[in-house]
Design an enzyme around this catalytic site. Structure first.
Site, PDB file in Angstrom:
ATOM      1  N   HIS A   1      -2.474   3.036  -5.692  1.00  0.00           N
ATOM      2  CA  HIS A   1      -3.340   1.931  -6.101  1.00  0.00           C
ATOM      3  C   HIS A   1      -4.791   2.316  -5.821  1.00  0.00           C
ATOM      4  O   HIS A   1      -5.054   3.344  -5.205  1.00  0.00           O
ATOM      5  CB  HIS A   1      -2.972   0.632  -5.357  1.00  0.00           C
ATOM      6  CG  HIS A   1      -3.188   0.710  -3.883  1.00  0.00           C
ATOM      7  ND1 HIS A   1      -2.332   1.381  -3.045  1.00  0.00           N
ATOM      8  CD2 HIS A   1      -4.171   0.205  -3.109  1.00  0.00           C
ATOM      9  CE1 HIS A   1      -2.776   1.288  -1.804  1.00  0.00           C
ATOM     10  NE2 HIS A   1      -3.903   0.588  -1.811  1.00  0.00           N
TER      11      HIS A   1
ATOM     12  N   HIS B   1     -13.722   8.394  -7.319  1.00  0.00           N
ATOM     13  CA  HIS B   1     -12.766   8.541  -8.421  1.00  0.00           C
ATOM     14  C   HIS B   1     -11.762   9.667  -8.168  1.00  0.00           C
ATOM     15  O   HIS B   1     -11.422  10.448  -9.049  1.00  0.00           O
ATOM     16  CB  HIS B   1     -13.491   8.724  -9.761  1.00  0.00           C
ATOM     17  CG  HIS B   1     -14.062   7.447 -10.257  1.00  0.00           C
ATOM     18  ND1 HIS B   1     -15.285   6.977  -9.816  1.00  0.00           N
ATOM     19  CD2 HIS B   1     -13.585   6.520 -11.111  1.00  0.00           C
ATOM     20  CE1 HIS B   1     -15.529   5.814 -10.398  1.00  0.00           C
ATOM     21  NE2 HIS B   1     -14.510   5.512 -11.184  1.00  0.00           N
TER      22      HIS B   1
ATOM     23  N   GLU C   1     -12.667  -1.846   2.469  1.00  0.00           N
ATOM     24  CA  GLU C   1     -11.662  -1.468   1.482  1.00  0.00           C
ATOM     25  C   GLU C   1     -11.551  -2.539   0.399  1.00  0.00           C
ATOM     26  O   GLU C   1     -11.310  -2.248  -0.766  1.00  0.00           O
ATOM     27  CB  GLU C   1     -10.328  -1.272   2.192  1.00  0.00           C
ATOM     28  CG  GLU C   1      -9.246  -0.717   1.323  1.00  0.00           C
ATOM     29  CD  GLU C   1      -8.004  -0.384   2.116  1.00  0.00           C
ATOM     30  OE1 GLU C   1      -7.781   0.809   2.372  1.00  0.00           O
ATOM     31  OE2 GLU C   1      -7.264  -1.320   2.477  1.00  0.00           O
TER      32      GLU C   1
ATOM     33  N   CYS D   1       0.807  -1.226   0.000  1.00  0.00           N
ATOM     34  CA  CYS D   1       0.000   0.000   0.000  1.00  0.00           C
ATOM     35  C   CYS D   1       0.839   1.274   0.000  1.00  0.00           C
ATOM     36  O   CYS D   1       0.295   2.369   0.008  1.00  0.00           O
ATOM     37  CB  CYS D   1      -0.973   0.006   1.178  1.00  0.00           C
ATOM     38  SG  CYS D   1      -2.284  -1.223   0.988  1.00  0.00           S
TER      39      CYS D   1
END
Length: 139
Positions: free
Chosen positions: A27, A68, A123, A23
């Protein structure tokens, strides 16, 4: 005690600073937020709150602010390059972990006067973070 929940799905990108795992790279996720509201009584319609009101206010904010978008710590070195490319960003003063995003959504929901008691942010289908009030402390 009455409780209602609304599920809101959105897509976002992020990365974590000061982190050694995968992470640490930019991503994306297909996130699912579950907002839970609680009340000791019902309104004149027999509701804690109309689900469409949660959709209009909370889902509307998520769609406009988080969906987004790259959600990054404001000190992330990638911010300048992404701004230069015109990428949509949402910047935080904390690492954009699932835990911090759950709290962000909780705080927004509470700021709009909703009786929110918990936000769960999935998530991934296997990883969820929760933020909410301690039920015993709230009574």
């Amino acid at each position: 005690m009455y409780r209602v929940s609304r599920t809101i799905e959105f897509c976002y990108g992020h990365r974590l600073l000061n982190y050694e795992g995968k992470c640490r790279y930019l991503h994306g996720h297909n996130g699912t937020a579950i907002i839970t509201l609680e009340s000791t009584g019902l309104d004149a319609r027999g509701m804690v709150i109309d689900f469409s009101e949660i959709k209009r206010v909370v889902s509307g904010w998520i769609d406009e602010s988080l969906d987004h978008r790259m959600i990054l710590h404001r000190e992330d070195p990638a911010v300048a390059a992404l701004r230069q490319l015109g990428e949509p960003l949402y910047l935080l003063d904390v690492n954009p972990t699932a835990e911090n995003l759950a709290k962000l959504i909780y705080d927004f929901t509470a700021s709009k006067g909703f009786p929110v008691v918990e936000v769960r942010l999935w998530e991934t289908p296997r990883c969820v973070a929760c933020y909410g009030v301690d039920a015993d402390a709230a009574r």
